[in-house]
Design an enzyme around this catalytic site. Structure first.
Site, PDB file in Angstrom:
ATOM      1  N   SER A 125      -6.182 -50.268  -9.005  1.00 43.33           N
ATOM      2  CA  SER A 125      -5.721 -49.880  -7.500  1.00 43.33           C
ATOM      3  C   SER A 125      -3.930 -50.243  -8.577  1.00 43.33           C
ATOM      4  O   SER A 125      -4.516 -51.278  -9.411  1.00 43.33           O
ATOM      5  CB  SER A 125      -5.661 -50.233  -6.448  1.00 43.33           C
ATOM      6  N   GLY A 150     -20.104 -45.940  -2.798  1.00 46.42           N
ATOM      7  CA  GLY A 150     -19.149 -45.192  -1.533  1.00 46.42           C
ATOM      8  C   GLY A 150     -18.537 -44.220  -1.393  1.00 46.42           C
ATOM      9  O   GLY A 150     -17.938 -43.503  -1.313  1.00 46.42           O
ATOM     10  N   ALA A 151     -20.174 -43.733  -1.473  1.00 46.97           N
ATOM     11  CA  ALA A 151     -19.685 -41.874  -1.552  1.00 46.97           C
ATOM     12  C   ALA A 151     -20.048 -41.147  -0.999  1.00 46.97           C
ATOM     13  O   ALA A 151     -19.862 -39.802  -0.632  1.00 46.97           O
ATOM     14  CB  ALA A 151     -21.027 -41.385  -2.985  1.00 46.97           C
ATOM     15  N   ASN A 152     -19.995 -41.719   0.648  1.00 47.01           N
ATOM     16  CA  ASN A 152     -20.233 -41.051   1.517  1.00 47.01           C
ATOM     17  C   ASN A 152     -19.341 -40.197   2.486  1.00 47.01           C
ATOM     18  O   ASN A 152     -18.758 -39.761   3.385  1.00 47.01           O
ATOM     19  CB  ASN A 152     -20.665 -41.858   3.185  1.00 47.01           C
ATOM     20  N   THR A 153     -17.616 -40.875   2.354  1.00 49.70           N
ATOM     21  CA  THR A 153     -16.167 -40.577   2.033  1.00 49.70           C
ATOM     22  C   THR A 153     -15.157 -40.932   1.631  1.00 49.70           C
ATOM     23  O   THR A 153     -15.329 -41.560   0.085  1.00 49.70           O
ATOM     24  CB  THR A 153     -15.742 -41.209   3.835  1.00 49.70           C
ATOM     25  N   GLY A 154     -14.415 -40.869   1.857  1.00 55.26           N
ATOM     26  CA  GLY A 154     -12.789 -40.655   0.473  1.00 55.26           C
ATOM     27  C   GLY A 154     -13.143 -40.071  -0.237  1.00 55.26           C
ATOM     28  O   GLY A 154     -13.508 -39.024  -1.536  1.00 55.26           O
ATOM     29  N   GLY A 187     -15.016 -40.775  -2.567  1.00 52.24           N
ATOM     30  CA  GLY A 187     -16.369 -41.071  -3.325  1.00 52.24           C
ATOM     31  C   GLY A 187     -16.612 -39.733  -2.956  1.00 52.24           C
ATOM     32  O   GLY A 187     -17.638 -39.083  -3.983  1.00 52.24           O
ATOM     33  N   TYR A 233      -7.117 -58.964  -2.463  1.00 46.96           N
ATOM     34  CA  TYR A 233      -7.120 -57.577  -2.810  1.00 46.96           C
ATOM     35  C   TYR A 233      -7.012 -57.270  -4.349  1.00 46.96           C
ATOM     36  O   TYR A 233      -7.338 -56.564  -5.233  1.00 46.96           O
ATOM     37  CB  TYR A 233      -6.902 -56.230  -1.909  1.00 46.96           C
TER      38      TYR A 233
END
Length: 299
Positions: free
Chosen positions: A145, A21-25, A27, A171
């Site tokens: 989280s 998940g490293a394309n945004t935020g 990551g 979640y």
């Protein structure tokens, strides 16, 4: 050290880091910081187009690997591709996740949040573990989280939330599972003495993760967020410290040091009491192996 920042990241030259998940935020910020210190970084993402655009924004040795954590077939394919490219992996950062989604399932029929956040990363870690075992300083960092404290349990009697569905409950279960997975994995890795498992959480960070919150909650969130939320770059600090600080110990959990662990510098924090229940950790592990059909080369 209580004021740890990216300036404290040791030289990462020669190290391979795989970040989901490293394309945004979070990551993306984690990838940028590691690449900036010399690591060879792999953005493991579902949308390779977005991944390539993100990679173009990060100076350094950055590549993209397709990975859809909602599909065991995709996870197997990604693991095989990574193992064919790298004889060893130094860092696996299980960062990707979804939050409070409407009820849904993965390609394999798992509840979407549990399947993505926990089972997907469980399977990926197991399939890649032989590339991390016996590598000096290798680490598996799984992002949990503060929400793990809200659900109360791993609902073995209805693990996929088929009887009744709660967005936040599902979640919370998935984030509690992330912690239990880390603690049990560390117990299994400890006799090998080299690779460690560590957990982290970002506090309250201004990322796209909240996009699936129920609309009724958004006005309150928009009022409160500017007061408590930190930037994605700051939210990535606990993961980065867990991944790189030479003083980190296996089984530790890193989060912000501010009020309610919502923001601040990364330090060792405690998870809730249930997360440390060894019997439940081991039951979850057994169920996860059964569901994913992935077994680990450590026992």
């Amino acid at each position: 050290m209580t004021d740890w920042t990216t300036a404290d990241i040791p030289d990462q030259t020669g190290r391979v880091a795989v970040i989901t998940g490293a394309n945004t935020g979070l990551g993306f910020e984690t990838a940028k910081a590691l690449a900036g210190r010399g690591a060879q970084v792999v953005l493991a993402v579902r949308d390779t187009g977005k991944g390539e655009r993100a990679a173009a924004l990060i100076p350094g040795d950055v590549s993209v690997q397709e990975l859809d954590l909602t599909s065991l077939a995709s996870i197997h394919a990604a693991a095989e591709a990574l193992k064919s490219r790298y004889e060893r992996i130094d860092l696996l950062i299980n960062n990707a996740g979804v939050m409070t989604t409407p009820q849904g399932t993965t390609a394999d029929g798992f509840e979407l949040q549990f399947g993505t956040n926990h089972l997907g990363h469980f399977a990926l870690t197991g399939l890649l573990l032989d590339r991390l075992l016996d590598v000096d300083g290798a680490r598996i960092v799984t992002v949990s989280s503060n929400g793990h404290k809200l659900g109360g349990a791993i609902h073995f009697e209805d693990l996929q939330w088929e009887r009744t569905y709660s967005r936040m409950g599902a979640y919370s279960q998935s984030k509690l599972a992330n912690l239990m997975f880390t603690y049990e994995l560390q117990r299994r890795l400890a006799p090998r003495g080299k690779t460690i498992a560590v957990a982290a959480h970002p506090g309250t960070s201004a990322t796209e993760l909240t996009r699936n919150l129920p609309p009724v909650l958004l006005p309150a969130l928009n009022r409160v967020a500017p007061l408590v939320a930190q930037s994605p770059a700051d939210g990535a600090l606990p993961s980065l410290r867990a991944a790189t600080d030479p003083g980190v110990l296996g089984g530790q959990y890193y989060g912000p040091d501010g009020i309610g662990q919502q923001r601040g510098h990364p330090v060792v924090v405690a998870s809730n009491n249930l997360s440390y229940d060894v019997a439940i950790q081991q039951r979850l592990w057994a169920v996860s192996e059964e569901l994913t059909k992935v077994t680990f080369p450590v026992g």
